[in-house]
Design an enzyme around this catalytic site. Structure first.
Site: not given
Ligand code: PHB
Length: 395
Positions: A78, A206, A297, A301, A389
């Site tokens: 990505h 997000y 989450p 990280k 990130y």
């Molecule tokens: C996930 O795909 O489980 C996932 C991805 C990004 C995050 C948290 C969980 O910030």
């Protein structure tokens, strides 16, 4: 009672998750012997659903150390994420901003690759053990446990590593008098689902909405992972598929964007906490990963930080065994904690910018939108996010 069988090794590791197995693998390549124990079975670890994003540095660790290149075939690169607010998406283009990317490759797959590499290389990993305890961390560390066949063992080692997760038994060996614990609780949690549907978007979204946060993530072409902010004590089984989809949809609504719906086959609540234990060393004991620190989450990280810890610890221990120097092991805690606190800040920042807090008022919500607008409308702001990130350089 039969006698305990005693084995000697150089580094005893409690915890066979990605941190413990990665450390064992790297040390093995440097000629350092390890024994790893975990009270979960290999199957338990393989089937626990965890987060899905790898920083480029974590991907390099898998590729450069002869573990597996499955991430290249089964993972998805990505080159950005979308931040969505006020009904509009704004792409943060990692490739353009910092020349880096991340990979969607679930933690479970990282574990599967590492467990297979340990098996291939003849590494000593004991899954499904019981009654694990550790002792003498100041001078002569040992791990005692009963293996899956009921045999009692004692592993005597030069150094002990606690890579045994947030409920670490190793962390308890740091005396209260010298341990500092830093906590933050959040007044919400995440409702996580896995569903059978095609991807709703090519990259992660997000989203901040007046109804709360949502994250649209993926797994494969046919399975998707999504989350939405919920109350801490939510009963996931009381939510029907239709309610879940309606809730997710209203959090990403705007500019005609529609989620692709499908059967929800897994629902869980994820706890939300920030935690750091200092220092990450006591005598001959080192803590790595969630045993020493937990992040919420939102910034993806947790796993990456655990792998960054063991990269530092591996170099320190390998150097010590090669040259006798203690410089690396003496610096481990301070070195690892620098990255840990950067990641704590980033995870906290992403969380507070994107979630609705029950304590916040109209001013706070407007301010959050101002913050998001500053990030997406400024190259400097977006670059800072992209750098954090995708992952700061490993030291
Ligand atoms: C996930 O795909 O489980 C996932 C991805 C990004 C995050 C948290 C969980 O910030």
């Amino acid at each position: 009672m039969t006698q305990r069988r005693v084995i000697r090794t150089q580094v005893g590791i409690v915890g066979a998750g990605p941190a413990g197995l990665m450390l064992a693998h790297l040390l093995g390549r440097s000629g350092v012997e390890t024994v790893v124990v975990d009270n979960r079975t290999r199957h338990d670890i393989e089937t626990t659903i965890r987060a899905g994003i790898l920083e480029h540095g974590s991907v390099r660790m898998l590729l450069d150390n002869d573990i597996s290149d499955r991430v290249l075939t089964d993972g998805y690169e990505h080159e950005g994420i979308e931040l969505r607010f006020d009904g509009q998406g704004h792409r943060i283009d990692f490739a353009d901003l910092v020349g880096e990317s991340v990979w969607l490759y679930p933690q479970t797959d990282v574990f599967i690759d590492l467990a297979a590499a340990r098996e291939r290389d003849g590494g000593d990993v004991r899954y499904g053990v019981t009654d694990t305890r550790v002792e003498n961390v100041l001078d002569a560390p040992a791990i005692e446990f009963t293996d899956a066949d009921g045999v009692d063992w004692r592993v005597e080692c030069d150094y002990l590593v606690g890579a045994d997760g947030s409920r670490s038994i190793c962390r308890r060996e740091l005396p209260e008098s010298m341990r500092r614990s830093y906590f933050r609780e959040y007044p919400f949690a995440w409702f996580g689902i896995l569903c059978e549907a095609p991807p709703s978007a090519p990259e992660l979204i997000y989203a901040k909405s007046p109804h709360g946060f949502a994250l649209i993530s993926q797994r494969t072409d046919t399975v998707q992972r999504m989350y939405f902010q919920c109350e801490k004590d939510v009963d996931v089984d009381s939510w029907s598929d239709e309610q879940i989809w309606d809730e997710l949809q209203r959090r990403v609504d705007g500019d005609g964007f529609e989620l692709k719906r499908g059967n929800v086959f897994e629902k869980t609540v994820l706890p939300f906490r920030s935690f750091v234990c200092e220092p990450l060393r006591h005598g001959r004991l080192f803590l790595a990963g969630d045993a020493g620190h937990t992040v919420p989450p939102t910034g993806a990280k947790g796993l990456n930080l655990a792998l960054a810890d063991v990269a530092i610890l591996h170099r320190a221990l390998a150097d010590h065994y090669e040259t006798g120097s203690t410089t690396g092991i003496d610096a481990y805690s301070d070195t690892a904690l620098q990255r840990v606190w950067k990641a704590q800040h980033f995870s906290y920042w992403m969380t507070s910018m994107l979630h609705e807090s029950p304590e916040s008022n109209a001013f706070d919500r407007k301010r959050q939108l101002g913050e998001l607008t500053s990030v997406v409308s400024s190259r400097a702001g977006s670059t800072w996010l992209a750098e954090a990130y995708t992952g700061w350089p490993q030291r």
